[in-house]
Design an enzyme around this catalytic site. Structure first.
Site: not given
Ligand code: AMP
Length: 395
Positions: A34, A196, A353, A376
């Site tokens: 950064r 999610k 992220g 964010g």
């Molecule tokens: P996010 O912060 O919502 O972008 O999610 C990122 C996280 O989702 C990462 O740490 C991944 O390990 C997890 N992830 C991606 N695909 C899967 C999956 N099929 N099952 C569980 N975790 C997952």
């Protein structure tokens, strides 16, 4: 709005930077990304005959706390800039003014942590006015906090109606977003993944109708598959979002956005890198098994969609990429992005992220068009929100 349009000669540029960097227990900067990112803007001001006053937050201090002092970043900043940097042990009042009012062209000063004052996060106008006394022009180069209406990121701009601009880093982010959301070269494909659905609902809703193809992968895909009656075993799911998932599928169809979901999955019987694996249809995952990556047929379909696009936005991994045995899907997408960038001059934006972490891990960050620095702030931009820190400069 551009840095180069400001009259900088003999003037003090007050620059909001993002020096919220990780420190070790000895107070040393462990990742200077950064700080390095802010250097081009600082050097531009110095080259134009101005002086520079830097302000930032560091961590989440409650009041004044030495472990959150920005003095700790001084050695790194001086090394990267190659000049001595003055330090003011408070960001407002006489302590700050003693340093900033005596600054000569070519000199740089750093103010102490903005968040030692609760007025910063509160967006206090009086405090913003006090900060403003430290500069003749205001530059915002902190995309990571642009979604916050804090004193130093938004409110302060009122005190510089004619003399405010985006720094080079922030201008780059604004431009990258424009190339995807406002004036994309078509076809435009968005790839949304991660754990999610709930955290990406706003983005998906905003992208439907704007993108030609919407690819949904990662853990969030199983909510869509189950909502359509598929069996997903123990895979990640948000059952309460079935209704939303179906409505997204309907909206996409109505808007003419082609929506691609994984058709096959790499499933495992335990959440571990070396657990047993099998490739199964995404809608027929056996009981006790969970999908942790997209399967080979899906990898090909998603990569083909990327390779035939001319603008691609990617946010969120395709699987549990932190485990090498479930990183293949994420790697395939990253490689397709790199290829379409090199071979077709497509514009490829990695936003937010974990996809940023993934592209860095894979060593492909310099082979895509733009990697966003803001988590964010990027998510909110992709939801169609105008960020307070950006609006304040535009107003
Ligand atoms: P996010 O912060 O919502 O972008 O999610 C990122 C996280 O989702 C990462 O740490 C991944 O390990 C997890 N992830 C991606 N695909 C899967 C999956 N099929 N099952 C569980 N975790 C997952």
């Amino acid at each position: 709005m551009n840095l180069t349009e400001l009259d900088l000669e003999g003037r003090r540029a007050l620059i909001r930077v993002d020096f919220n960097v990780p420190l070790n227990e000895a107070g040393e900067v462990t990742d200077d990304t950064r700080i390095r990112a802010a250097i081009p803007t600082i050097q531009t001001v110095l080259k134009e005959g101005g002086s520079v006053v830097l302000m930032s937050h560091l961590g989440r201090p409650k009041g004044v706390a030495p472990e959150f002092s920005l003095k700790q970043v001084l050695p790194t900043l001086e090394r990267l800039l190659g000049v001595k940097v003055h330090f003011a042990s408070d960001c407002v009042g006489d302590t700050a003014l003693d340093v900033t009012q005596n600054l000569q062209p070519g000199e740089v000063a750093l103010l102490e942590n903005l968040r030692f004052h609760p007025e910063e996060k509160a967006g206090d106008e009086f405090f913003a006015g006090q900060l403003a006394e430290n500069g003749d022009v205001y530059i915002n180069d902190a995309f990571g906090t642009a979604h916050r209406a804090h004193a130093s990121t938004a409110v302060i701009a009122r005190f510089f109606p004619e003399d405010k601009a985006f720094g080079l880093l922030l201008a780059g982010e604004v431009d990258a977003l424009k190339r995807v959301l406002e004036a994309p070269v078509k076809p435009l494909t968005a790839i949304i993944g991660g754990a999610k659905v709930s955290s990406k609902l706003g983005i998906i809703e905003h992208l439907i109708g704007r993108v030609d193809r919407l690819i949904i992968g990662g853990g969030m895909a199983y909510t869509f598959v189950q909502a359509q009656g598929g069996s997903i075993g123990n895979s990640l799911v948000e059952e309460e979002l079935h209704g939303q998932a179906v409505s997204i599928l309907e909206k996409a169809a109505a808007a003419g956005t082609e929506l691609l979901l994984p058709t096959d999955t790499v499933a495992t019987d335990a959440f571990a890198n070396d657990a047993a694996q099998q490739v199964v249809p995404t809608n027929a995952i056996p009981d006790g098994w969970m999908g942790l990556d997209i399967g080979p047929e899906t990898r090909k379909a998603f990569a083909d969609a990327v390779l035939t696009s001319r603008t691609v936005l990617w946010n969120g991994p395709m699987g549990v990429f932190e485990m090498p045995n479930f990183a293949v899907g994420t790697r395939t997408i990253a490689e397709a992005l790199a290829r379409v960038t090199a071979e077709e001059e497509a514009f490829t934006l990695i936003g937010g992220g974990d996809s940023v972490a993934a592209i860095n891990l894979l060593g492909l960050a310099d082979q895509v068009s733009y990697v966003s620095t803001g988590g964010g702030a990027m998510l909110e931009s992709l939801e169609g929100k105008v960020l307070p820190g950006i609006q304040a400069i535009l107003d």
